[in-house]
Design a protein around this motif. Structure first.
Motif, PDB file in Angstrom:
ATOM      1  N   ILE A 647       0.660  -1.117  -0.134  1.00  0.00           N
ATOM      2  CA  ILE A 647       0.060  -0.108  -0.052  1.00  0.00           C
ATOM      3  C   ILE A 647       0.991   1.303   0.052  1.00  0.00           C
ATOM      4  O   ILE A 647       0.559   2.316  -0.825  1.00  0.00           O
ATOM      5  N   GLY A 648       1.982   1.116   0.782  1.00  0.00           N
ATOM      6  CA  GLY A 648       2.818   2.420   0.897  1.00  0.00           C
ATOM      7  C   GLY A 648       3.495   2.686  -0.417  1.00  0.00           C
ATOM      8  O   GLY A 648       3.829   3.742  -0.793  1.00  0.00           O
ATOM      9  N   ALA A 649       3.747   1.586  -1.284  1.00  0.00           N
ATOM     10  CA  ALA A 649       4.309   1.806  -2.568  1.00  0.00           C
ATOM     11  C   ALA A 649       3.279   2.329  -3.544  1.00  0.00           C
ATOM     12  O   ALA A 649       3.764   3.259  -4.401  1.00  0.00           O
ATOM     13  N   VAL A 650       2.296   1.970  -3.617  1.00  0.00           N
ATOM     14  CA  VAL A 650       0.902   2.595  -4.179  1.00  0.00           C
ATOM     15  C   VAL A 650       0.947   4.027  -4.239  1.00  0.00           C
ATOM     16  O   VAL A 650       0.492   5.038  -5.078  1.00  0.00           O
ATOM     17  N   CYS A 651       1.005   4.342  -2.874  1.00  0.00           N
ATOM     18  CA  CYS A 651       0.495   5.616  -2.386  1.00  0.00           C
ATOM     19  C   CYS A 651       1.748   6.548  -2.003  1.00  0.00           C
ATOM     20  O   CYS A 651       1.850   7.541  -1.430  1.00  0.00           O
ATOM     21  N   ALA A 652       3.045   6.247  -2.585  1.00  0.00           N
ATOM     22  CA  ALA A 652       4.319   6.842  -2.228  1.00  0.00           C
ATOM     23  C   ALA A 652       4.249   8.146  -2.561  1.00  0.00           C
ATOM     24  O   ALA A 652       5.170   9.072  -1.850  1.00  0.00           O
ATOM     25  N   ASP A 653       3.702   8.632  -3.369  1.00  0.00           N
ATOM     26  CA  ASP A 653       3.542  10.234  -4.003  1.00  0.00           C
ATOM     27  C   ASP A 653       2.614  11.008  -3.470  1.00  0.00           C
ATOM     28  O   ASP A 653       2.399  12.090  -3.707  1.00  0.00           O
ATOM     29  N   TRP A 654       1.786  10.316  -2.586  1.00  0.00           N
ATOM     30  CA  TRP A 654       0.532  11.123  -2.066  1.00  0.00           C
ATOM     31  C   TRP A 654       1.059  12.124  -0.922  1.00  0.00           C
ATOM     32  O   TRP A 654       2.070  11.734  -0.289  1.00  0.00           O
ATOM     33  N   PRO A 655       0.360  13.127  -0.435  1.00  0.00           N
ATOM     34  CA  PRO A 655       1.128  14.175   0.365  1.00  0.00           C
ATOM     35  C   PRO A 655       0.759  13.611   1.729  1.00  0.00           C
ATOM     36  O   PRO A 655      -0.288  12.455   2.193  1.00  0.00           O
ATOM     37  N   GLU A 656       1.061  14.162   2.780  1.00  0.00           N
ATOM     38  CA  GLU A 656       1.256  13.621   4.226  1.00  0.00           C
ATOM     39  C   GLU A 656      -0.162  13.881   4.770  1.00  0.00           C
ATOM     40  O   GLU A 656      -1.117  14.594   4.575  1.00  0.00           O
TER      41      GLU A 656
END
Length: 763
Positions: A647-656
């Motif tokens: 999940i972290g890899a999929v959302c890696a470029d999401w804002p904090e």
């Protein structure tokens, strides 16, 4: 802008009626400063007290921010007389050659930090350990004098005398003239923070003048024999090395100020502690039964009813505090007693909770570079007092009485504390071992890992293949702490300690509910629990804590659970349904038979539930579920590390703040001494630097330097030891912060993360 401020602007009135009527010498403030300012914390956290000529600040964050900035908020008025004195009183003082100068309490930078660095070595935890034997001996001797009597005034008969004796020993001052020094100390308090009448001012002035002369005489005796033990002879020796830093006037002023500071606050704090615990009999009995609770109990008493009520500062330029603009020269009364009861910082702040895991956040000792240097000596004394009394006089009770206090704005403790007990019930009459101490106390702030509440297994139910649901209750039927979605407890059973998310109804205070998967390949805790815990089994827990909190203000939610990770997600789904929020729930497991709470989830969240069972060939499409980042949508996930990593890899470029995950294993994040490099950490708020050795964590180095940092798991999982980072490259090893937060490096976990070179920290 608050509603109160809007109303004030509309009416043209700068402050509310309550602000205009505030009187720190009134009965309400003198009896309970925190309660007296409840209205301020809730409605008007910064206001002008015209009767005093000070701006009063009542909230935790505002006061801590003032403590952190010693340039904009000068401590120069900390010892200024809060009540103007008559010329007759001034003349009386001058007749004694009174020339009180700057001390560590009211000195500006850079002189303050220079002197603190030069003189603080005696206050380091390792140096203070040598005082335990003396404190223990003095306490036992005082108890021996009263133990068979059946009644005592604890203030008169020990709580004043012992801290004063310890203080004099620490300073290297002769231990005579005890009664005279008590009189001097009270006079100094009234002279600086009280409101004596004009007639009283003259008598106070004579007592303070005699105190000044006495201090000077003791100092001269020390100069004749500077090799004596004690902090003051040490300061005299330091003067030879650093004459421009440790000056003559400074030594004389410190001699007088520290005789008061080193014992009066400890005496008051100890009296407050015994009073509050004896008023809350269940808590007293709890400590009697479990002495390991003593360090945190002392700390919670310091928070709830500390002896230091307020400190003062003056603005050196126009400043803004709590949204209110203050002019240059504004005098500020920071009511730390009020800050310690701020619900924004402490849950259920008016409750005396000896299991509170963030009680060390209190501001009774101040904060930053002006934090009390003697805090750890005070802690040591109070812990020994409590251990000796709970062991030798567990049946002691409070006598009904009217408590009185020396009227002043800043220091508080009862002048007398009457107690009684039945000598025939003294444990040592039948068990000589009752006279012997049960444990030693490490110097420093308490460690949250020593806390645990007793519970009993009320119900056990098999809710899926290999999963049991346990309902926990207080053994005496008392309410258990409240919790919120995403919260967990640290369960202690057998030789194990494990974290389990809460998954019951947060509205129920008589039960806490967890679910445990039997994992034969794990470290053994789940197997022991499955094989041994039955209804009636006693165990204990710490918490509840919540390092996976649900932000209830988003527009949409995606909840993702893998296996037993459903437990915190279930609580979140229940909460979102209650709030009427838009959410979807995705739950994956190997087989339906092994998926906990599946029937309840289908019944309560059926339309929003998506089940992915391996034996049915259904797999989660994380890319499809998470999709691209959407404003107003938040994703919460809990489960195996492989799921969370994906999940972290999929959302890696999401804002904090858009993705939230929770781990329950530390992995390889802990210290490996053979492959580490030392580094330095500059403590911006405290004004000095610590070196972290290759075989030492940052948390350990901070504790050795006497810096209070709360901790719990010390594995990089819980977030308790979080420290703000102002500058430097961090080697993050925790599983609390997100990847984005690691890149930003505004925070670190002191128990495991390290510096790649020098760090500058907000401590």
């Amino acid at each position: 802008m608050t509603d109160v401020q809007e109303a004030q602007r509309a009416t043209g009135c700068p402050f509310s009626e309550k602000a205009q009527a505030f009187d720190p010498f009134g009965a309400e403030y003198q009896f309970d400063p925190a309660e007296a300012l409840r209205w301020s914390r809730e409605q008007e956290p910064v206001f002008y007290a015209s009767s005093l000529g000070y701006w009063v600040v009542s909230r935790y964050d505002d006061i801590k921010a003032i403590f952190r900035d010693n340039i904009a908020f000068s401590p120069a008025i900390a010892l200024e007389k809060i009540t103007p004195v008559s010329q007759e009183a001034i003349d009386a003082l001058n007749g004694y050659g009174y020339a009180m100068n700057r001390t560590l309490v009211n000195e500006d930078e850079p002189q303050h930090t220079e002197r603190r660095r030069a003189l603080m070595s005696h206050f380091e935890p390792a140096r203070l350990e040598g005082h335990e034997e003396m404190v223990r001996r003095l306490t036992r001797e005082a108890l021996d004098r009263i133990v068979d009597r059946g009644e005592a005034d604890l203030v008169d008969e020990m709580l004043w005398e012992i801290p004063l004796t310890v203080a004099l020993h620490f300073l290297g001052v002769p231990e005579d003239d005890m009664a005279k020094l008590r009189e001097f100390s009270v006079a100094h308090t009234v002279n600086t923070w009280g409101r004596p009448t004009k007639e009283e001012q003259v008598g106070v002035a004579h007592a303070v003048g005699k105190f000044w002369q006495y201090s000077g005489q003791v100092l001269e005796k020390m100069r004749a024999n500077p090799d004596m033990p004690g902090w003051m002879p040490y300061a005299i020796r330091k003067q030879k090395e650093l004459p421009e830093v440790v000056t003559d006037s400074y030594l004389h002023s410190m001699m007088m100020a520290i005789i008061v500071a080193a014992h009066e606050t400890t005496a008051h704090a100890s009296a407050n502690m015994f009073r509050r615990l004896l008023e809350n009999r269940e808590l007293w009995d709890e400590v009697c039964a479990a002495p390991s609770l003593i360090p945190n109990t002392v700390e919670e008493c310091l928070r709830h009813s500390g002896s230091v009520v307020a400190w003062r500062r003056i603005a050196t330029k126009p400043v803004t505090v709590g949204g209110v603009d203050l002019p240059e020269g504004a005098k500020i009364l920071m009511v730390t007693a009020s800050a310690n009861h701020d619900p924004r910082q402490f849950e259920n702040p008016d409750e005396l909770d000896i299991f509170r895991d963030n009680t060390t956040d209190h501001l009774t000792f101040g904060y930053g570079s002006h934090q009390c240097m003697g805090k750890n000596l005070a802690r040591l004394e109070m812990r020994i007092f409590l251990e000796e009394f709970t062991r030798r006089l567990p049946h002691m009770e409070l006598v009904e009485q009217e408590f009185t206090f020396v009227p002043n704005t800043s220091f508080r403790g009862p002048e007398h504390l009457l107690v009684r007990w039945d000598p025939a019930k003294n444990p040592e009459r039948t068990d000589p071992q009752a006279r012997e101490p049960r444990l030693r106390f490490e110097v420093g702030a308490p460690n949250a890992s020593a806390l645990s509440r007793p519970v009993v297994v009320a119900e056990r139910e098999e809710i899926a293949e290999g999963v049991v649901r346990l309902s926990l209750a207080d053994p005496k039927g008392r309410d258990l702490p409240r919790w919120s979605a995403g919260g967990h407890v640290d369960l202690l059973f057998g030789d194990y300690e494990r974290k389990y998310s809460l998954c019951g109804d947060p509205a129920r205070t008589d039960r806490l509910q967890i679910a445990v998967l039997r994992e034969p390949e794990s470290r053994g805790g789940s197997v022991w629990l499955h094989d041994n815990l039955q209804p009636g089994t006693e165990l204990s827990f710490r918490g509840p804590k919540n390092h996976f909190p649900l932000d209830e203000h988003a527009e949409r939610y995606v909840l993702i659970a893998g296996g037993i990770g459903i437990t915190p997600i279930l609580a979140m789904a229940d909460r979102l349904k209650h709030l009427g929020k838009d959410y979807e729930l995705h739950y994956a497991g190997r087989t339906r038979a092994k998926m906990a709470f599946l029937d309840r989830l289908m019944a309560d969240h059926g339309e929003r539930l998506n089940v992915y069972s391996g034996d049915e060939g259904r797999r989660m499409d994380l890319t499809g579920l998470a999709g691209g980042y959407e404003v107003g949508r938040q994703v919460y996930a809990c489960g195996p590390d492989r799921l969370l990593d994906a999940i972290g890899a999929v959302c890696a470029d999401w804002p904090e703040g858009a993705l939230h995950v929770e781990h329950f294993t530390a992995g390889a994040s802990l210290l490996d001494p053979e492959h580490e490099q030392p580094f330095e950490a500059e403590l911006a708020d405290s004004g000095f630097t610590v070196t972290v050795a290759a075989d030492q964590t940052l948390l350990d180095a901070l504790r050795a330097a006497g810096i209070d940092v709360a901790s719990d798991c010390e594995e990089g999982l819980c977030g308790t030891c979080e420290v703000g980072v102002l500058d430097g490259d961090v080697d993050h090893r925790d599983k609390v912060l997100s990847a984005a937060e690691h890149r930003e490096s505004k925070r670190l976990m002191a128990c495991c993360s390290r510096g790649k070179g020098k760090l500058r920290l907000a401590l």
